[in-house]
Design a protein around this motif. Structure first.
Motif, mmCIF file in Angstrom:
data_model
loop_
_atom_site.group_PDB
_atom_site.id
_atom_site.type_symbol
_atom_site.label_atom_id
_atom_site.label_comp_id
_atom_site.label_asym_id
_atom_site.label_seq_id
_atom_site.Cartn_x
_atom_site.Cartn_y
_atom_site.Cartn_z
ATOM 1 N N ARG A 68 -55.467 11.648 -2.463
ATOM 2 C CA ARG A 68 -54.484 12.154 -1.489
ATOM 3 C C ARG A 68 -53.133 11.496 -1.708
ATOM 4 O O ARG A 68 -52.096 12.154 -1.706
ATOM 5 C CB ARG A 68 -54.972 11.877 -0.064
ATOM 6 N N SER B 219 -49.690 13.352 -2.811
ATOM 7 C CA SER B 219 -48.544 13.399 -1.892
ATOM 8 C C SER B 219 -47.300 12.855 -2.579
ATOM 9 O O SER B 219 -46.182 13.231 -2.252
ATOM 10 C CB SER B 219 -48.849 12.647 -0.597
ATOM 11 N N LYS C 135 -50.618 19.086 0.767
ATOM 12 C CA LYS C 135 -51.788 18.573 1.511
ATOM 13 C C LYS C 135 -53.028 19.379 1.162
ATOM 14 O O LYS C 135 -54.111 18.825 0.942
ATOM 15 C CB LYS C 135 -51.534 18.688 3.016
#
Ligand code: AMP
Ligand code: TRP
Length: 327
Positions: free
Chosen positions: A214, A218, A270
Motif C-alpha cells: 500500500r 501510494s 488506493k
C-alpha cells in the motif's frame, strides 16, 4: 500437445513485473500445453552470486512458482542445474553463435555497461537460453517483453542448426502479454520494474507485506494531470498502474478508464493497491505453506526426472547430427 518452456532467474526477490509479465501466463498455459518451468540457476551465476543467497533464492523461486498456481502434477518444475543436458546443449549452441550477434544483445549491453571486468558467461548467456528452449522443442515461450531479442536469437540458432546439420529443432514463438509485458518502475516509468533496482520503493516484491505494498503504491510517481487513461506514450506512469490493476483485478482497461472518469488519482491508486494486495495475499499464504511443508525438494526431483527424460533424445540427436561419435 504443444509444448511450453520458460525460466526465471533466482537472483533476488521476484517482483510483480515477473508475475504479470511471465508467471501468470505460465499458470494459464499449463491447462492447454505440456509445460516445463525452470529456475535458471546457471543463468543467475553469470553475475557474481553469494552461495548461501543463491541457495535460498533458488528454493524461494521454486516455491513461488507453485504458490502462483503452477501445478507440479501437471507441469514439470525444476532447477536448470539438475538437468545436465542444458549445459551440454548450451555448449553446442555457443559454438553456433557469432560474437557479433551476442554483442548486439541489449541485456548484455545493460549488464556489462560500466563494469571493469565482464564474465564470459554473461556474454554467452543467450546461447544457454537457446539450449533451454530447444531441448524440449518448445512451441511457445511465455516471457516479458525484454526477452524478445533473446527469443529472436534462439530462432536464428535453431534455424542455423537445422540448415547446417538437418531438421531437428522446433522454431519457438514468444508468448507475450498484450498489456503488462513490461511493468515499469514505480519511481521512474522509463525503466522496467526490476529486482536489481537499489531503491525498493521502485518495485513490488511478491513477498512484500500488504502495508508495504500500500505504501509503495501510494508513493508511486504520477503525472500532474487527473485523467485515468491508458496512454503509455503520454501518460506512462498512469498506464503502468492501469496495467497492474487490470492484471490484478480482471477489470478491463476500458472499464477502469470509465470507472475513474473525472475522479483524479487518489481513489484510483488506493484501488490499485487493494487489488494487488488481494492478488498477492493468497499467493503469500500458499508460499508459506509450501516452504513449511518441506515438499519442495520432492517436487524438484520429480520435475528434473521428467525434464531429463524429455531432453535426452533431443540432445542425443543434436550430437549425432553434428557428427559426434555416440557412446
Ligand atoms: P528475470 O527476472 O530477468 O529472470 O525475468 C523472468 C521473467 O519475467 C522474464 O520472462 C521477464 O521478461 C519477465 N519480467 C521481468 N521483469 C519484468 C517486468 N518489469 N515486466 C514484465 N515482465 C518482466
Ligand atoms: N533470460 C531469461 C530472463 O532473464 C531467463 C531464461 C533463461 C529463460 N532461460 C530461459 C526464459 C528459457 C525463457 C526460456 O528473464
Amino acid at each position: 500437445m504443444k509444448k511450453v518452456l520458460s525460466g526465471i532467474q533466482p537472483s533476488g526477490q521476484l517482483t510483480l513485473g515477473n508475475y504479470i509479465g511471465a508467471m501468470r501466463n505460465f499458470v494459464k498455459l499449463q491447462h492447454t500445453h505440456r509445460c516445463f518451468f525452470m529456475v535458471v540457476d546457471m543463468h543467475a551465476v553469470t553475475v557474481p552470486q553469494e552461495p548461501a543467497a543463491l541457495r535460498e533464492q533458488s528454493e524461494a523461486v521454486a516455491a513461488l512458482f507453485i504458490a502462483a498456481g503452477i501445478d507440479p502434477a501437471k507441469s514439470s518444475v525444476f532447477m536448470q542445474s539438475h538437468v545436465s543436458a542444458h549445459a551440454e546443449l548450451g555448449w553446442l549452441m555457443t559454438t553456433l553463435s557469432y560474437m557479433g550477434e551476442l554483442e548486439r544483445m541489449t541485456q548484455f549491453k545493460d549488464k556489462s555497461a560500466g563494469k571493469e571486468s565482464v564474465g564470459t558467461g554473461l556474454f554467452t548467456y543467450p546461447a544457454l537460453m537457446a539450449a533451454d528452449i530447444l531441448l524440449y522443442n518448445a512451441d511457445q515461450v511465455p516471457v516479458g517483453d525484454d526477452q524478445k531479442q533473446h527469443l529472436e536469437l534462439t530462432r536464428d540458432l535453431a534455424h542455423r542448426f537445422n540448415t547446417r546439420f538437418g531438421e531437428l529443432f522446433t522454431i519457438p514463438e514468444p508468448y507475450i502479454p498484450e498489456v503488462g509485458a513490461r511493468i515499469m518502475s514505480l519511481d521512474d516509468a522509463s525503466k522496467k520494474m526490476s529486482k536489481s533496482n537499489p531503491n525498493p520503493g521502485s518495485y513490488i516484491a511478491l513477498l512484500d507485506p500488504p502495508d508495504v505494498i500500500r505504501k509503495k503504491l501510494s508513493r508511486a510517481v504520477t503525472d500532474s494531470g487527473r485523467e485515468v487513461k491508458y496512454d503509455p506514450k503520454n501518460k506512462p506512469e498512469i498506464s503502468n498502474l492501469i496495467s497492474i490493476y487490470t492484471h490484478c483485478s480482471d477489470i478491463s482497461v476500458a472499464e477502469i478508464e470509465a470507472k475513474y472518469e473525472g475522479q483524479g488519482y487518489g481513489a484510483f491508486k488506493k484501488d490499485v493497491a487493494e487489488a494487488v494486495v488481494a492478488t498477492l495475499e493468497p499467493l503469500q499464504q500458499r508460499y508459506r505453506d509450501i516452504r513449511e511443508s518441506g515438499e519442495i525438494g520432492n517436487f524438484l526431483r520429480k520435475g528434473a526426472a521428467e525434464a531429463a527424460e524429455a531432453a535426452a533424445p533431443t540432445l542425443r540427436e543434436a550430437k549425432r547430427l553434428m557428427g559426434f561419435l555416440l557412446p
